[in-house]
Write a protein that holds these residues in place. Structure first.
Motif, PDB file in Angstrom:
ATOM      1  N   UNK A  40       1.001  -1.243  -0.279  1.00 28.09           N
ATOM      2  CA  UNK A  40      -0.489  -0.192  -0.095  1.00 28.09           C
ATOM      3  C   UNK A  40       1.289   1.494  -0.157  1.00 28.09           C
ATOM      4  N   UNK A  41       2.182   1.043   0.185  1.00 27.85           N
ATOM      5  CA  UNK A  41       2.848   2.504   0.812  1.00 27.85           C
ATOM      6  C   UNK A  41       3.597   2.775  -0.664  1.00 27.85           C
ATOM      7  N   UNK A  42       3.757   1.556  -0.667  1.00 28.66           N
ATOM      8  CA  UNK A  42       5.059   2.178  -2.587  1.00 28.66           C
ATOM      9  C   UNK A  42       3.151   2.599  -3.188  1.00 28.66           C
ATOM     10  N   UNK A  43       2.653   1.823  -3.109  1.00 29.16           N
ATOM     11  CA  UNK A  43       1.053   1.930  -4.310  1.00 29.16           C
ATOM     12  C   UNK A  43       1.331   4.171  -4.150  1.00 29.16           C
ATOM     13  N   UNK A  44       0.202   4.213  -3.535  1.00 26.02           N
ATOM     14  CA  UNK A  44       0.742   5.645  -2.539  1.00 26.02           C
ATOM     15  C   UNK A  44       2.107   6.449  -2.624  1.00 26.02           C
ATOM     16  N   UNK A  45       2.844   5.570  -2.925  1.00 30.40           N
ATOM     17  CA  UNK A  45       3.653   6.802  -3.328  1.00 30.40           C
ATOM     18  C   UNK A  45       4.212   7.462  -4.614  1.00 30.40           C
ATOM     19  N   UNK A  46       4.131   5.533  -5.666  1.00 34.17           N
ATOM     20  CA  UNK A  46       3.561   6.294  -6.474  1.00 34.17           C
ATOM     21  C   UNK A  46       2.662   6.538  -7.369  1.00 34.17           C
ATOM     22  N   UNK A  47       1.431   7.491  -6.159  1.00 29.54           N
ATOM     23  CA  UNK A  47       0.731   8.200  -6.394  1.00 29.54           C
ATOM     24  C   UNK A  47       0.938   9.247  -6.154  1.00 29.54           C
ATOM     25  N   UNK A  48       1.518  10.006  -5.088  1.00 38.23           N
ATOM     26  CA  UNK A  48       2.440  10.879  -4.084  1.00 38.23           C
ATOM     27  C   UNK A  48       3.362  11.553  -5.572  1.00 38.23           C
ATOM     28  N   UNK A  49       3.568  10.730  -6.174  1.00 39.71           N
ATOM     29  CA  UNK A  49       4.680  11.343  -7.674  1.00 39.71           C
ATOM     30  C   UNK A  49       3.715  11.813  -8.815  1.00 39.71           C
ATOM     31  N   UNK A  50       2.904  11.218  -8.703  1.00 39.95           N
ATOM     32  CA  UNK A  50       1.828  11.776 -10.590  1.00 39.95           C
ATOM     33  C   UNK A  50       1.433  12.936 -10.122  1.00 39.95           C
ATOM     34  N   UNK A  51       1.042  12.845  -8.567  1.00 35.85           N
ATOM     35  CA  UNK A  51       0.509  14.235  -8.108  1.00 35.85           C
ATOM     36  C   UNK A  51       1.463  15.149  -8.488  1.00 35.85           C
ATOM     37  N   UNK A  52       2.325  15.150  -7.648  1.00 37.36           N
ATOM     38  CA  UNK A  52       3.802  16.226  -7.555  1.00 37.36           C
ATOM     39  C   UNK A  52       4.089  16.263  -9.448  1.00 37.36           C
ATOM     40  N   UNK A  53       4.116  15.108 -10.113  1.00 33.73           N
ATOM     41  CA  UNK A  53       3.952  16.090 -11.436  1.00 33.73           C
ATOM     42  C   UNK A  53       3.011  16.582 -12.093  1.00 33.73           C
ATOM     43  N   UNK A  54       1.756  16.330 -11.667  1.00 29.84           N
ATOM     44  CA  UNK A  54       0.944  17.420 -12.221  1.00 29.84           C
ATOM     45  C   UNK A  54       0.643  18.589 -11.544  1.00 29.84           C
ATOM     46  N   UNK A  55       1.014  17.963 -10.385  1.00 29.94           N
ATOM     47  CA  UNK A  55       0.505  19.931  -9.451  1.00 29.94           C
ATOM     48  C   UNK A  55       2.137  20.939 -10.356  1.00 29.94           C
ATOM     49  N   UNK A  56       3.568  19.926 -10.840  1.00 26.74           N
ATOM     50  CA  UNK A  56       4.365  20.741 -11.312  1.00 26.74           C
ATOM     51  C   UNK A  56       3.902  21.158 -12.590  1.00 26.74           C
ATOM     52  N   UNK A  57       3.345  20.426 -12.975  1.00 27.83           N
ATOM     53  CA  UNK A  57       3.203  20.555 -14.753  1.00 27.83           C
ATOM     54  C   UNK A  57       1.770  21.603 -14.824  1.00 27.83           C
ATOM     55  N   UNK A  58       1.192  21.922 -13.684  1.00 28.67           N
ATOM     56  CA  UNK A  58      -0.301  22.698 -13.564  1.00 28.67           C
ATOM     57  C   UNK A  58       0.046  24.192 -13.752  1.00 28.67           C
ATOM     58  N   UNK A  59       1.649  24.115 -12.642  1.00 21.81           N
ATOM     59  CA  UNK A  59       2.012  25.522 -12.004  1.00 21.81           C
ATOM     60  C   UNK A  59       2.671  25.523 -13.342  1.00 21.81           C
TER      61      UNK A  59
END
Length: 305
Positions: free
Chosen positions: A30-49
Motif C-alpha cells: 500500500x505504501x509503495x502504491x501511495x508513493x507512486x500516486x503521490x509522485x504522480x500528483x507532484x508531477x501534475x501539480x508541477x505541470x499545471x503550475x
C-alpha cells in the motif's frame, strides 16, 4: 498441564505470526502504491503550475500589446476627430495653429502613407493660397471647399476604420482575458484538488508505515515469545524423557535383582543344599524375603511420568 499450555501458545503464536507477516506485506504494498500516486500528483501539480506561469506570461504580453495598440488607436481617433473639425471650418475661421492639428496626423504610426501624402498635398495647397478671410472670391472659395472636402472624406474613412478596429481590438482583449481567467480557474481547481489528494495520500501513507512498524514490533515480540516457549517445551520434553529413561533403567536393574534373588532362593531350596538349609536357610530366607519385599515396594512406589 504445562506441556499442553505451551503447545497451545506456540500454535497461537504461529497463527499470529502468519497474520502479522501478511499485514506487513500489505502495508508495504500500500505504501509503495501511495508513493507512486503521490509522485504522480507532484508531477501534475508541477505541470499545471508551469502552465499557469506560461499562460500568465502570454497574457501579460498580450495585455501589453493591447494597451500599446489601443493607445495608438485612441490617439489616432482623437487626432482625426480634431483634424476633421478643423478642416470643416471655413477658411477665414482657421488659424495657422489649428492647421497644426492636421499636420500632426503625419506623425501617427497608424496613418497610412497614402493618407499622409494627401495631407501633405492639402497643406502645400493651403499654404500657397493667397486669399484669406473676407477677401476670398467666390470661385476661389468654391475651389477650396472642393479641396477640403476631399481630404475630409479621406480622414473620415480613416476615423471610421480606426474606431471599428479599436472596437474589434477591445472585444478580442475581453475574450482573451475571459479565456485566461477561465484557464486560470480550471488550473487552480486542478492544482487545489491534486494538492488535497496528495495531502490525504501522504497522511494515509504515514499511517500505513506506522502500522507496518507496529506490526513488525509485534512480530518480533511474538517470534521471541514463541522461540522461548519452544525452548521451554523442548527442555521440558528432554527432562521428562531423561527421567523416563532413568526410571526404565532402575526398573530393569531391580527386575534383574529380583530375578537373581528368586534364583538364589530356588537353589537354596533344592535337595542338593537341603542338608545345610535347615541350619542356614531360615535366617537367609528371612533376609532375602525382606530384601525382595523392599525391592518390590520400591518399584511400586516410583511415580509414573
Amino acid at each position: 498441564d504445562t506441556t499442553t499450555d505451551k503447545q497451545r501458545a506456540i500454535k497461537e503464536a504461529e497463527e499470529t505470526i502468519e497474520v502479522l507477516k501478511a499485514d506487513i506485506s500489505k502495508y508495504i504494498s500500500d505504501a509503495a502504491q501511495l508513493t507512486k500516486e503521490i509522485a504522480g500528483h507532484d508531477e501534475d501539480i508541477a505541470a499545471w503550475t508551469g502552465d499557469e506561469k506560461a499562460a500568465t506570461n502570454v497574457r501579460e504580453i498580450e495585455k501589453a500589446d493591447y494597451d500599446a495598440m489601443h493607445k495608438d488607436y485612441s490617439e489616432s481617433v482623437d487626432a482625426l476627430q480634431r483634424a476633421i473639425a478643423v478642416l470643416k471650418k471655413q477658411a477665414y475661421d482657421r488659424s495657422q495653429a489649428s492647421l497644426a492639428q492636421v499636420s500632426r496626423l503625419k506623425t501617427l504610426t497608424l496613418i497610412p502613407a497614402e493618407a499622409k501624402r494627401a495631407i501633405d498635398l492639402f497643406l502645400v495647397q493651403d499654404s500657397e493660397d493667397p486669399a484669406e478671410g473676407l477677401e476670398v472670391s467666390a470661385p476661389e472659395a468654391a475651389g477650396y471647399e472642393f479641396q477640403s472636402h476631399g481630404i475630409i472624406e479621406v480622414l473620415e474613412k480613416l476615423l471610421d476604420k480606426f474606431i471599428d478596429e479599436r472596437t474589434k481590438l477591445e472585444k478580442e482583449e475581453m475574450n482573451g482575458k475571459h479565456a485566461y481567467d477561465m484557464l486560470m480557474q480550471d488550473l487552480r481547481a486542478q492544482i487545489d484538488q491534486a494538492t488535497q489528494d496528495r495531502g490525504e495520500k501522504a497522511e494515509t501513507k504515514a499511517k500505513k508505515l506506522q502500522a507496518k512498524a507496529d506490526a513488525q514490533g509485534d512480530l518480533t515480540d511474538t517470534t521471541t515469545t514463541k522461540e522461548a516457549d519452544e525452548k521451554y517445551l523442548a527442555d521440558l520434553t528432554a527432562t521428562c524423557q531423561q527421567k523416563a529413561s532413568d526410571f526404565e533403567s532402575r526398573q530393569q536393574l531391580r527386575a534383574e535383582e529380583i530375578e537373581a534373588i528368586q534364583k538364589a532362593i530356588e537353589i537354596l531350596s533344592s535337595d542338593a543344599v537341603k542338608g545345610n538349609a535347615e541350619k542356614y536357610l531360615p535366617s537367609f530366607a528371612q533376609k532375602a524375603g525382606s530384601s525382595l519385599a523392599q525391592l518390590r515396594s520400591s518399584a511400586a512406589d516410583v511415580p509414573q511420568q
